[in-house]
Design a protein around this motif. Structure first.
Motif, mmCIF file in Angstrom:
data_model
loop_
_atom_site.group_PDB
_atom_site.id
_atom_site.type_symbol
_atom_site.label_atom_id
_atom_site.label_comp_id
_atom_site.label_asym_id
_atom_site.label_seq_id
_atom_site.Cartn_x
_atom_site.Cartn_y
_atom_site.Cartn_z
ATOM 1 N N ALA A 1 -25.614 -41.139 -28.077
ATOM 2 C CA ALA A 1 -25.419 -39.880 -27.349
ATOM 3 C C ALA A 1 -25.118 -40.159 -25.880
ATOM 4 O O ALA A 1 -24.186 -39.570 -25.305
ATOM 5 C CB ALA A 1 -26.644 -38.986 -27.489
ATOM 6 N N ARG A 2 -25.880 -41.047 -25.269
ATOM 7 C CA ARG A 2 -25.649 -41.379 -23.861
ATOM 8 C C ARG A 2 -24.286 -42.036 -23.678
ATOM 9 O O ARG A 2 -23.567 -41.754 -22.714
ATOM 10 C CB ARG A 2 -26.748 -42.295 -23.341
ATOM 11 C CG ARG A 2 -26.582 -42.626 -21.867
ATOM 12 C CD ARG A 2 -27.635 -43.604 -21.366
ATOM 13 N NE ARG A 2 -27.546 -43.671 -19.934
ATOM 14 C CZ ARG A 2 -28.511 -43.303 -19.109
ATOM 15 N NH1 ARG A 2 -29.643 -42.849 -19.575
ATOM 16 N NH2 ARG A 2 -28.346 -43.391 -17.811
ATOM 17 N N LYS B 1 -21.549 -41.685 -25.546
ATOM 18 C CA LYS B 1 -20.499 -40.671 -25.700
ATOM 19 C C LYS B 1 -20.428 -39.740 -24.490
ATOM 20 O O LYS B 1 -19.345 -39.428 -24.009
ATOM 21 C CB LYS B 1 -20.708 -39.871 -26.985
ATOM 22 C CG LYS B 1 -19.539 -38.975 -27.318
ATOM 23 C CD LYS B 1 -19.654 -38.401 -28.710
ATOM 24 C CE LYS B 1 -18.403 -37.619 -29.071
ATOM 25 N NZ LYS B 1 -18.436 -37.147 -30.459
ATOM 26 N N GLU B 2 -21.579 -39.334 -23.993
ATOM 27 C CA GLU B 2 -21.617 -38.445 -22.824
ATOM 28 C C GLU B 2 -21.049 -39.108 -21.572
ATOM 29 O O GLU B 2 -20.554 -38.435 -20.676
ATOM 30 C CB GLU B 2 -23.049 -37.987 -22.549
ATOM 31 C CG GLU B 2 -23.570 -37.014 -23.566
ATOM 32 C CD GLU B 2 -25.069 -36.762 -23.442
ATOM 33 O OE1 GLU B 2 -25.689 -37.205 -22.447
ATOM 34 O OE2 GLU B 2 -25.624 -36.130 -24.361
ATOM 35 N N SER B 3 -21.124 -40.426 -21.508
ATOM 36 C CA SER B 3 -20.650 -41.123 -20.306
ATOM 37 C C SER B 3 -19.131 -41.299 -20.288
ATOM 38 O O SER B 3 -18.571 -41.691 -19.266
ATOM 39 C CB SER B 3 -21.333 -42.488 -20.187
ATOM 40 O OG SER B 3 -20.843 -43.367 -21.167
ATOM 41 N N HIS C 1 -15.687 -39.724 -20.045
ATOM 42 C CA HIS C 1 -15.103 -38.448 -19.616
ATOM 43 C C HIS C 1 -13.753 -38.222 -20.272
ATOM 44 O O HIS C 1 -13.005 -39.165 -20.535
ATOM 45 C CB HIS C 1 -14.973 -38.409 -18.105
ATOM 46 C CG HIS C 1 -16.292 -38.337 -17.405
ATOM 47 N ND1 HIS C 1 -16.424 -38.122 -16.063
ATOM 48 C CD2 HIS C 1 -17.566 -38.448 -17.871
ATOM 49 C CE1 HIS C 1 -17.695 -38.102 -15.728
ATOM 50 N NE2 HIS C 1 -18.407 -38.309 -16.808
ATOM 51 N N GLU D 1 -12.222 -33.038 -31.088
ATOM 52 C CA GLU D 1 -12.783 -32.603 -29.788
ATOM 53 C C GLU D 1 -11.708 -32.561 -28.731
ATOM 54 O O GLU D 1 -10.818 -33.327 -28.707
ATOM 55 C CB GLU D 1 -13.901 -33.544 -29.344
ATOM 56 C CG GLU D 1 -15.092 -33.460 -30.253
ATOM 57 C CD GLU D 1 -16.199 -34.402 -29.817
ATOM 58 O OE1 GLU D 1 -16.414 -34.593 -28.611
ATOM 59 O OE2 GLU D 1 -16.864 -34.942 -30.699
#
Length: 186
Positions: free
Chosen positions: A14-15, A17-19, A21, A186
């Protein structure tokens, strides 16, 4: 998610993927660019990325990690260090001094070529081919062909990101592909 993917219950994903941009309309209108350089700004996400790859490959007896220019140069060397393998760059034309072997491949808008030093990969060596992202698969497929042409074995390919809707995996000649995140839909 792709068949050969990091276990989705791994809390580090999760971290990671979130990082990463997403930049709309770069480098041209209609393209949604996945920027891995933002992952590098988050030392924890970057370390987790490398750790997941090292955990996967440390017992696979890999002799060489082959990184494709340019972002394969970001992820390949720390993976190689972590598993005790050498790092071999595959570069754009005329970037490596000395004798090279080359592989040309087709792009939507023409052709390109990657090169590798002669002798950098030896016949019979077990190789991991690394890039940051697989989209249409042309570059990664060329990297595989180049390694195999010198008599080495491609054990697997590894990418941080897969854009699975572009079906690049289909161009990999049956070679396994391991990815951490998929941005499909996405």
């Amino acid at each position: 998610m792709a068949v050969n993917s990091a276990p989705q219950d791994d809390p580090r994903l999760a971290r990671i993927k979130e990082s990463i941009h997403s930049i709309p309309d770069f480098p041209k209108a209609g393209i949604l660019f996945r920027d891995v350089t933002t992952l590098l700004l988050d030392h924890k996400a970057f370390k987790d990325t490398i750790d997941i790859f090292v955990e996967r490959y440390k017992h696979m007896k890999i002799d060489a990690v082959v990184g494709i220019e340019a972002r394969g140069f970001i992820f390949g060397p720390p993976i190689a260090l972590g598993i005790g393998a050498k790092f071999v760059p595959q570069r754009k034309p005329k970037k490596l001094p000395g004798p090279v072997v080359a592989e040309e491949y087709t792009l939507e808008y023409g052709t390109d070529r990657i090169e590798m030093h002669e002798g950098a990969v030896q016949p019979g060596e077990r190789c991991l081919v690394v890039d940051d992202l697989i989209a249409t698969g042309g570059t990664l497929a060329a990297g595989i062909r180049l390694v195999e042409r010198v008599g080495a074995e491609v054990v697997e390919c590894a990418c941080l990101i897969e854009l699975s809707e572009l079906k690049g995996r289909e161009k990999l000649m049956g070679k396994p592909l391991f990815v951490l995140v998929d941005f499909e839909g996405e």
